[in-house]
Design a protein around this motif. Sequence first.
Motif, PDB file in Angstrom:
ATOM      1  N   UNK A 151       0.807  -1.220   0.000  1.00  0.00           N
ATOM      2  CA  UNK A 151       0.000   0.000   0.000  1.00  0.00           C
ATOM      3  C   UNK A 151       0.841   1.272   0.000  1.00  0.00           C
ATOM      4  N   UNK A 152       1.869   1.323   0.846  1.00  0.00           N
ATOM      5  CA  UNK A 152       2.797   2.458   0.859  1.00  0.00           C
ATOM      6  C   UNK A 152       4.185   1.897   0.552  1.00  0.00           C
ATOM      7  N   UNK A 153       4.531   1.907  -0.735  1.00  0.00           N
ATOM      8  CA  UNK A 153       5.740   1.224  -1.176  1.00  0.00           C
ATOM      9  C   UNK A 153       6.889   2.231  -1.279  1.00  0.00           C
ATOM     10  N   UNK A 154       7.442   2.579  -0.122  1.00  0.00           N
ATOM     11  CA  UNK A 154       8.564   3.497  -0.078  1.00  0.00           C
ATOM     12  C   UNK A 154       9.817   2.810  -0.621  1.00  0.00           C
TER      13      UNK A 154
ATOM     14  N   UNK B 259      -4.047  -5.560  -5.650  1.00  0.00           N
ATOM     15  CA  UNK B 259      -5.464  -5.408  -5.332  1.00  0.00           C
ATOM     16  C   UNK B 259      -6.068  -4.199  -6.010  1.00  0.00           C
ATOM     17  N   UNK B 260      -7.380  -4.056  -5.871  1.00  0.00           N
ATOM     18  CA  UNK B 260      -8.074  -2.948  -6.542  1.00  0.00           C
ATOM     19  C   UNK B 260      -8.543  -1.868  -5.578  1.00  0.00           C
TER      20      UNK B 260
ATOM     21  N   UNK C 139       2.096   2.615  -5.381  1.00  0.00           N
ATOM     22  CA  UNK C 139       1.511   1.272  -5.288  1.00  0.00           C
ATOM     23  C   UNK C 139       0.064   1.324  -5.770  1.00  0.00           C
ATOM     24  N   UNK C 140      -0.123   1.683  -7.014  1.00  0.00           N
ATOM     25  CA  UNK C 140      -1.480   1.858  -7.522  1.00  0.00           C
ATOM     26  C   UNK C 140      -2.257   0.540  -7.528  1.00  0.00           C
ATOM     27  N   UNK C 141      -3.570   0.620  -7.383  1.00  0.00           N
ATOM     28  CA  UNK C 141      -4.400  -0.564  -7.568  1.00  0.00           C
ATOM     29  C   UNK C 141      -4.185  -1.120  -8.986  1.00  0.00           C
TER      30      UNK C 141
END
Length: 306
Positions: free
Chosen positions: A237-240, A270-271, A285-287
């Motif tokens: 989700x938060x791909x630093x 995921x979406x 980290x886009x859906x």
Amino acid sequence: MTQKMPPPKYLALFMLIMLPTMTGYMAWEARTVDVTVLEIDGAPEGIVYITDPHVKASNIDHVREVIGEVNRLNPSLVLIGGDFTTGDESDFASQSVWRSLNAPAYAVLGNHDYRVGTDGPSGLERVLAVRASADVTATGYDLSALKDGSADTVFADELAAVLEENGVHVLRNDYVRVPVGGKEVVVVGLDDGWAGMADPPDIPASDAFTVYLIHEPSCRADWDADLILAGHTHGGQFLFPVIEQLNDHGAIELAGMFETNGTPTYISRGVCSASVAGVDLRFNCRPEIVLINPTEEQLRAIGGSS
């Protein structure tokens, strides 16, 4: 020469200015869906995979847009990797959104669909339980240690019935043979691992392309499969940058293609997204909608959306 740091008050002012901008960007990213193309040897053309819709009032328009994009791709088959719910629902009226899918759809349930491991502490307990007491080999697969009575099987059963009513066929430790473009695909769907419900069925030997559909990637085994599809992680989700590098080198498994004993496993971002203070946020980290072996028509459709 020693360079002076800005006074704390200026740093605080800078943060106050940047925070709304950054939050706005992350909210935009959470609603911007990529189409990820996978080229898989032997797979039929045009299969779409999505996961983790977590349908709720605040994101149902986003889910509708995802379904609209899936329909625009005109897939031969749609596979869905679980977590249809948040686990907080009092009814499943929002799941009627799946009626608008225009292709055969098969799915598994996720941990939220059993109301287990849905927060940080309980999720960590499940991770440790898989590592400590579960057998995730193909020959001795056993996740019964996670079956501790906390799974809400009534909730899951009612959800599965509603999904069936709305055109999504739920596989719970079962498999189905699906004709796709002149080929046969065997879709094996495992019930949720964190709920202790996963029990792989016996699959007769065949030359058909075989896909295992699971929710938690840590619950996969060295099955005789051509492809394993998983979700659950939201890609982090938060791909630093540091986390992204660890993922890219296989030190952690959050998103992308990994290989286990020669079997490719794709973990989708995921979406939809977990909420932070009621707002869906993502970073780097886009859906995603996963498209396997696209047709020429689908490639044109992707080009038209970019």
